[in-house]
Design a protein around this motif. Structure first.
Motif, PDB file in Angstrom:
ATOM      1  N   ARG A  65     -96.220  31.485 -37.176  1.00 18.93           N
ATOM      2  CA  ARG A  65     -96.068  32.868 -36.726  1.00 18.93           C
ATOM      3  C   ARG A  65     -96.146  32.965 -35.202  1.00 18.93           C
ATOM      4  O   ARG A  65     -96.682  33.912 -34.652  1.00 18.93           O
ATOM      5  N   SER A  66     -95.597  31.973 -34.528  1.00 21.35           N
ATOM      6  CA  SER A  66     -95.740  31.906 -33.074  1.00 21.35           C
ATOM      7  C   SER A  66     -95.073  33.085 -32.372  1.00 21.35           C
ATOM      8  O   SER A  66     -95.596  33.598 -31.373  1.00 21.35           O
ATOM      9  N   THR A  67     -93.926  33.545 -32.865  1.00 19.10           N
ATOM     10  CA  THR A  67     -93.238  34.665 -32.214  1.00 19.10           C
ATOM     11  C   THR A  67     -94.112  35.918 -32.228  1.00 19.10           C
ATOM     12  O   THR A  67     -94.259  36.600 -31.209  1.00 19.10           O
ATOM     13  N   GLU A  68     -94.709  36.210 -33.382  1.00 15.14           N
ATOM     14  CA  GLU A  68     -95.595  37.371 -33.488  1.00 15.14           C
ATOM     15  C   GLU A  68     -96.837  37.189 -32.615  1.00 15.14           C
ATOM     16  O   GLU A  68     -97.314  38.139 -31.977  1.00 15.14           O
ATOM     17  N   LEU A  69     -97.385  35.973 -32.598  1.00 13.50           N
ATOM     18  CA  LEU A  69     -98.577  35.716 -31.803  1.00 13.50           C
ATOM     19  C   LEU A  69     -98.300  35.896 -30.319  1.00 13.50           C
ATOM     20  O   LEU A  69     -99.081  36.536 -29.596  1.00 13.50           O
ATOM     21  N   LEU A  70     -97.190  35.363 -29.848  1.00 18.11           N
ATOM     22  CA  LEU A  70     -96.848  35.498 -28.433  1.00 18.11           C
ATOM     23  C   LEU A  70     -96.677  36.964 -28.052  1.00 18.11           C
ATOM     24  O   LEU A  70     -97.099  37.392 -26.965  1.00 18.11           O
ATOM     25  N   ALA A  71     -96.099  37.755 -28.934  1.00 21.62           N
ATOM     26  CA  ALA A  71     -95.939  39.180 -28.665  1.00 21.62           C
ATOM     27  C   ALA A  71     -97.291  39.867 -28.572  1.00 21.62           C
ATOM     28  O   ALA A  71     -97.501  40.726 -27.701  1.00 21.62           O
ATOM     29  N   ALA A  72     -98.220  39.501 -29.449  1.00 27.65           N
ATOM     30  CA  ALA A  72     -99.558  40.102 -29.413  1.00 27.65           C
ATOM     31  C   ALA A  72    -100.311  39.719 -28.146  1.00 27.65           C
ATOM     32  O   ALA A  72    -101.087  40.510 -27.597  1.00 27.65           O
ATOM     33  N   LEU A  73    -100.073  38.503 -27.660  1.00 30.80           N
ATOM     34  CA  LEU A  73    -100.739  38.037 -26.437  1.00 30.80           C
ATOM     35  C   LEU A  73    -100.072  38.572 -25.180  1.00 30.80           C
ATOM     36  O   LEU A  73    -100.697  38.617 -24.113  1.00 30.80           O
ATOM     37  N   GLY A  74     -98.801  38.942 -25.273  1.00 36.67           N
ATOM     38  CA  GLY A  74     -98.046  39.350 -24.099  1.00 36.67           C
ATOM     39  C   GLY A  74     -97.471  38.173 -23.338  1.00 36.67           C
ATOM     40  O   GLY A  74     -97.246  38.251 -22.130  1.00 36.67           O
ATOM     41  N   VAL A  75     -97.223  37.077 -24.052  1.00 38.16           N
ATOM     42  CA  VAL A  75     -96.650  35.870 -23.446  1.00 38.16           C
ATOM     43  C   VAL A  75     -95.169  35.814 -23.782  1.00 38.16           C
ATOM     44  O   VAL A  75     -94.781  35.918 -24.943  1.00 38.16           O
ATOM     45  N   THR A  76     -94.338  35.637 -22.762  1.00 41.49           N
ATOM     46  CA  THR A  76     -92.892  35.600 -22.972  1.00 41.49           C
ATOM     47  C   THR A  76     -92.420  34.213 -23.377  1.00 41.49           C
ATOM     48  O   THR A  76     -91.771  34.026 -24.407  1.00 41.49           O
ATOM     49  N   THR A  77     -92.758  33.222 -22.546  1.00 43.44           N
ATOM     50  CA  THR A  77     -92.300  31.853 -22.798  1.00 43.44           C
ATOM     51  C   THR A  77     -93.466  30.896 -22.633  1.00 43.44           C
ATOM     52  O   THR A  77     -93.976  30.730 -21.522  1.00 43.44           O
ATOM     53  N   PRO A  78     -93.910  30.238 -23.702  1.00 43.98           N
ATOM     54  CA  PRO A  78     -95.022  29.292 -23.575  1.00 43.98           C
ATOM     55  C   PRO A  78     -94.583  28.025 -22.850  1.00 43.98           C
ATOM     56  O   PRO A  78     -93.416  27.637 -22.900  1.00 43.98           O
ATOM     57  N   ALA A  79     -95.530  27.386 -22.169  1.00 38.44           N
ATOM     58  CA  ALA A  79     -95.216  26.181 -21.409  1.00 38.44           C
ATOM     59  C   ALA A  79     -95.110  24.942 -22.293  1.00 38.44           C
ATOM     60  O   ALA A  79     -94.462  23.963 -21.910  1.00 38.44           O
ATOM     61  N   LEU A  80     -95.751  24.981 -23.478  1.00 40.97           N
ATOM     62  CA  LEU A  80     -95.742  23.865 -24.416  1.00 40.97           C
ATOM     63  C   LEU A  80     -95.542  24.415 -25.822  1.00 40.97           C
ATOM     64  O   LEU A  80     -95.732  25.615 -26.054  1.00 40.97           O
ATOM     65  N   PRO A  81     -95.182  23.590 -26.787  1.00 38.41           N
ATOM     66  CA  PRO A  81     -95.040  24.079 -28.156  1.00 38.41           C
ATOM     67  C   PRO A  81     -96.338  24.712 -28.662  1.00 38.41           C
ATOM     68  O   PRO A  81     -97.428  24.176 -28.438  1.00 38.41           O
ATOM     69  N   VAL A  82     -96.218  25.838 -29.328  1.00 41.69           N
ATOM     70  CA  VAL A  82     -97.382  26.536 -29.878  1.00 41.69           C
ATOM     71  C   VAL A  82     -97.807  25.805 -31.150  1.00 41.69           C
ATOM     72  O   VAL A  82     -97.038  25.694 -32.110  1.00 41.69           O
ATOM     73  N   THR A  83     -99.032  25.295 -31.133  1.00 41.68           N
ATOM     74  CA  THR A  83     -99.494  24.390 -32.190  1.00 41.68           C
ATOM     75  C   THR A  83    -100.864  24.812 -32.686  1.00 41.68           C
ATOM     76  O   THR A  83    -101.727  25.192 -31.897  1.00 41.68           O
ATOM     77  N   GLN A  84    -101.072  24.733 -34.000  1.00 41.99           N
ATOM     78  CA  GLN A  84    -102.378  25.031 -34.573  1.00 41.99           C
ATOM     79  C   GLN A  84    -103.129  23.727 -34.850  1.00 41.99           C
ATOM     80  O   GLN A  84    -102.574  22.742 -35.317  1.00 41.99           O
TER      81      GLN A  84
END
Length: 278
Positions: free
Chosen positions: A129-148
């Motif tokens: 759910r990285s797209t939703e998470l980035l929107a909640a954080l206010g991050v447009t483009t992460p610098a590295l792959p979003v990983t759990q």
């Protein structure tokens, strides 16, 4: 009466770092009462020290204000210092729901010490759910792959391009709370160290001052993506935006085919002792 100690973890200076309340001789308490005490303390975590069951020196249960965690970093670090000061032991094996955690305590000053702990080696995968998470954080483009990464709690790591971007984050806590059983770990490079912020309304913590269980995953994540090397110590600074600066140090060792061990260390200092009149 229930004796307790408050320890500021990942700092040598009282009233900085991340506080944890450590309750001793808690075997007579049930889980519901422990949860109510953790809510009463209203720190990010409260621990309860119990008699060992699996060959360790003590069993530890960890509660946020809203739920129990199988493992967490700064509570174990603070509990280790508190137990060491009571027992005069410098080497402890603490039983957690994620297994045995071995800690070494080096006393420093009248109330402080440096604590080194082994941690469960996490498992990791892409966060779906990285797209939703980035929107909640206010991050447009992460610098590295979003990983759990999961080593008890689940941490989702989100890299940013700059510290200024990290400082400017103002997450939508309501939308973030829709992501259950996780914390969002946002980080950026800052010279010789890495700055980090943690947001987790799912764990009852809007923002945490020092997230020890995320330090090991951070070291692995950075090494996996060429930002550090396995075997090198990673220095993480957290809590700056809360006025409670914390310094965490992590090393991940990789064997022939997999990560074999994770070590996390930091200072801690006792700031209060008292009793709950229960």
């Amino acid at each position: 009466m229930l004796a307790y100690t408050v320890v500021d973890a990942f700092t040598s200076e009282p009233l900085t770092g991340n506080p944890v309340a450590v309750c001793f001789a808690a075997d007579h308490l049930d889980a519901a009462t422990m949860q109510r005490i953790a809510n009463e303390m209203h720190l990010s975590e409260t621990t309860f020290v119990l008699a060992p069951q699996s060959g360790g020196d003590a069993r530890v249960r960890i509660f946020t204000p809203v739920n129990e965690l199988p493992f967490a970093g700064h509570p174990i670090l603070g509990t280790a210092l508190a137990l060491s000061q009571r027992t005069r032991s410098r080497s402890l094996a603490l039983e957690t729901a994620m297994g045995l955690v071995r800690v070494e305590v080096e006393p420093r000053g009248a109330q402080g010490g440096r604590v080194r702990m082994s941690q469960p080696v996490p498992v990791w995968s892409p966060y779906q759910r990285s797209t939703e998470l980035l929107a909640a954080l206010g991050v447009t483009t992460p610098a590295l792959p979003v990983t759990q990464y999961r080593n008890g709690p689940r941490h989702v790591l989100v890299g940013l391009d700059s510290v200024s971007e990290l400082v400017a984050l103002t997450p939508d806590q309501r939308r973030l709370a829709e992501h259950e059983d996780m914390s969002a770990i946002c980080f950026a490079a800052s010279g010789e160290h890495w700055r980090m912020r943690m947001f987790s309304p799912a764990y009852g913590v809007a923002e945490d001052a020092a997230t020890g269980s995320a330090a090991g995953p951070m070291a692995i994540h950075l090494a996996r993506h060429g930002k550090a090397r396995f075997g090198d110590q990673v220095w993480i600074r957290q809590g700056v935006e809360l006025g409670r600066p914390s310094d965490l140090f992590a090393v991940a060792h990789h064997g022939a085919t997999a990560v074999e061990s994770v070590l996390v260390s930091g200072d801690a200092v006792t700031v209060a002792r008292g009793h709950l009149l229960l």
